[in-house]
Design a protein around this motif. Structure first.
Motif, PDB file in Angstrom:
ATOM      1  N   GLU A  74       0.808  -1.209   0.000  1.00  0.00           N
ATOM      2  CA  GLU A  74       0.000   0.000   0.000  1.00  0.00           C
ATOM      3  C   GLU A  74       0.844   1.264   0.000  1.00  0.00           C
ATOM      4  OE1 GLU A  74      -2.130   0.148   3.758  1.00  0.00           O
ATOM      5  OE2 GLU A  74      -0.273   0.206   4.917  1.00  0.00           O
ATOM      6  N   ILE A  75       0.243   2.348  -0.499  1.00  0.00           N
ATOM      7  CA  ILE A  75       0.699   3.693  -0.152  1.00  0.00           C
ATOM      8  C   ILE A  75      -0.091   4.085   1.091  1.00  0.00           C
ATOM      9  CG2 ILE A  75       0.657   6.108  -0.787  1.00  0.00           C
ATOM     10  CD1 ILE A  75       1.254   5.402  -3.602  1.00  0.00           C
ATOM     11  N   ASN A  76       0.626   4.508   2.119  1.00  0.00           N
ATOM     12  CA  ASN A  76       0.028   4.754   3.431  1.00  0.00           C
ATOM     13  C   ASN A  76       0.503   6.105   3.947  1.00  0.00           C
ATOM     14  OD1 ASN A  76      -0.164   4.840   6.343  1.00  0.00           O
ATOM     15  ND2 ASN A  76      -0.391   2.623   6.397  1.00  0.00           N
ATOM     16  N   GLY A  77      -0.433   7.060   4.035  1.00  0.00           N
ATOM     17  CA  GLY A  77      -0.088   8.392   4.525  1.00  0.00           C
ATOM     18  C   GLY A  77      -0.526   8.648   5.941  1.00  0.00           C
ATOM     19  N   GLY A  78      -0.928   7.563   6.645  1.00  0.00           N
ATOM     20  CA  GLY A  78      -1.458   7.732   7.987  1.00  0.00           C
ATOM     21  C   GLY A  78      -0.482   8.369   8.955  1.00  0.00           C
ATOM     22  N   GLY A  79       0.775   7.965   8.868  1.00  0.00           N
ATOM     23  CA  GLY A  79       1.772   8.524   9.769  1.00  0.00           C
ATOM     24  C   GLY A  79       1.983  10.005   9.549  1.00  0.00           C
ATOM     25  N   TYR A  87       1.274  12.150  12.839  1.00  0.00           N
ATOM     26  CA  TYR A  87       2.474  12.632  13.531  1.00  0.00           C
ATOM     27  C   TYR A  87       3.053  13.903  12.916  1.00  0.00           C
ATOM     28  CZ  TYR A  87       1.925   7.841  15.059  1.00  0.00           C
ATOM     29  OH  TYR A  87       1.395   6.680  15.544  1.00  0.00           O
ATOM     30  N   GLN A  88       2.425  14.382  11.828  1.00  0.00           N
ATOM     31  CA  GLN A  88       2.857  15.625  11.189  1.00  0.00           C
ATOM     32  C   GLN A  88       4.358  15.616  10.890  1.00  0.00           C
ATOM     33  OE1 GLN A  88       0.433  18.138  10.352  1.00  0.00           O
ATOM     34  NE2 GLN A  88      -0.766  16.321  10.813  1.00  0.00           N
ATOM     35  N   ASN A  89       4.832  14.475  10.363  1.00  0.00           N
ATOM     36  CA  ASN A  89       6.271  14.342  10.099  1.00  0.00           C
ATOM     37  C   ASN A  89       6.588  14.165   8.614  1.00  0.00           C
ATOM     38  OD1 ASN A  89       5.335  11.763   9.621  1.00  0.00           O
ATOM     39  ND2 ASN A  89       6.499  10.784  11.274  1.00  0.00           N
ATOM     40  N   ASN A  90       5.559  14.270   7.765  1.00  0.00           N
ATOM     41  CA  ASN A  90       5.739  14.164   6.316  1.00  0.00           C
ATOM     42  C   ASN A  90       6.313  12.825   5.881  1.00  0.00           C
ATOM     43  OD1 ASN A  90       4.813  16.839   5.726  1.00  0.00           O
ATOM     44  ND2 ASN A  90       6.784  17.633   6.457  1.00  0.00           N
ATOM     45  N   VAL A  91       6.182  11.801   6.727  1.00  0.00           N
ATOM     46  CA  VAL A  91       6.675  10.472   6.373  1.00  0.00           C
ATOM     47  C   VAL A  91       5.525   9.648   5.820  1.00  0.00           C
ATOM     48  CG1 VAL A  91       7.691   8.332   7.222  1.00  0.00           C
ATOM     49  CG2 VAL A  91       8.536  10.521   8.064  1.00  0.00           C
ATOM     50  N   VAL A  92       5.619   9.329   4.547  1.00  0.00           N
ATOM     51  CA  VAL A  92       4.653   8.462   3.874  1.00  0.00           C
ATOM     52  C   VAL A  92       5.345   7.141   3.592  1.00  0.00           C
ATOM     53  CG1 VAL A  92       3.240   8.171   1.805  1.00  0.00           C
ATOM     54  CG2 VAL A  92       3.417  10.418   2.891  1.00  0.00           C
TER      55      VAL A  92
END
Length: 289
Positions: A204-209, A213-218
């Protein structure tokens, strides 16, 4: 047009909102396919996992909501299952739950070097404790163990969806612990991509983090997405939504990222199978009335 997310949580585990609220928001946001995949039981972390005594209630609850949306939106009864290196789904009672559900997300949240369990999908303090206590500060050893555990999970569980494949980068913004461009990191990612392709599994592409967490880590990174694309690994979207506010977050960003990397198709799950469709068939559909 299709709109999909196969990785989402409710207040049965570490989500904020009820299954009813999540399903209603997904329908209003125009989703055609949506899975509720709360965290399977962990004796170490009962505060954010579904207790086995509640498995049947969980399934019956979502089945009732699923029926309410029949013909309007495909809602899947799922679980996010954990795997422990050399111990499989121990401590989770997955074998009790699996026959009752439609969909399994396979993920690694916990490493168990030497038999001691460490949460690596948590705060930086947990991550650092694992690194220092279990791996003597050797980040390459820790990341390697993660990928070995992940591929053991992929082979042993063969889940419908592989969740946040490079979650070890969650606490690594700005390469705090390791440089993601290092050759050893790329080798681990290439090995993982080849094995996933061989197993014919979907990630998956997962943008939940990035949202939580507002850390721009996808997940996966653009580097890893290129590797997965070049290897021919199947891709879908799993937002990892933990609240109604997250249900429509990062969907369009995920779609745009897949296009940027060069994926020509995404996969959607229906009738127990993954089906490929041109990426143009996926859209951030306008909200339903």
């Amino acid at each position: 047009m299709l709109k999909i997310s196969y990785h989402n949580h409710t207040n049965y585990s570490d989500g904020i909102d009820t299954p009813e609220a999540m399903a209603a928001e997904a329908y209003c946001a125009g989703y055609t396919h949506f899975a509720i995949t709360d965290h399977i039981y962990s004796a170490d972390y009962p505060d954010w996992t579904v207790n086995p005594e509640g498995y049947r209630s969980y399934v019956k609850h979502i089945a009732r909501i699923k029926q309410e949306y029949a013909g309007k939106m495909q809602l899947f009864i799922g679980i996010e299952a954990d795997w422990y290196k050399n111990q499989g789904t121990a401590f989770t009672e997955y074998e009790v739950l699996e026959p009752m559900i439609d969909f399994t997300v396979g993920s690694i949240h916990i490493l168990n070097p030497g038999g001691k369990r460490y949460l690596i999908d948590g705060s930086i303090d947990f991550y650092t404790a694992c690194l220092e206590e279990a791996y003597g500060g050797n980040i390459e050893k820790m990341i390697t163990d993660y990928y070995e555990t992940y591929l053991q999970m992929a082979n042993g569980l063969k889940p419908n969806l592989l969740g946040h494949i490079d979650i070890m980068r969650k606490n690594n913004p700005n390469n705090r612990f390791f440089d993601e461009r290092d050759a050893w990191v790329i080798r681990l990612q290439e090995t993982a991509a080849k094995e996933i392709k061989k197993l014919n599994l979907v990630t998956e592409i997962n943008g939940g983090g990035a949202y939580r967490y507002q850390n721009n880590v996808v997940y996966p990174s653009e580097q890893f997405l290129h590797i997965l694309k070049d290897e021919g690994v199947k891709l879908t979207i799993g937002l990892d939504a933990h609240s109604v506010e997250m249900v429509d977050s990062y969907y369009q960003d995920s779609l745009n990222l897949a296009k940027k990397i060069g994926f020509r198709e995404l996969h959607y799950f229906e009738n127990g199978n993954w089906i490929a469709a041109p990426i143009e068939h996926f859209s951030s559909v306008s909200r339903n009335a």
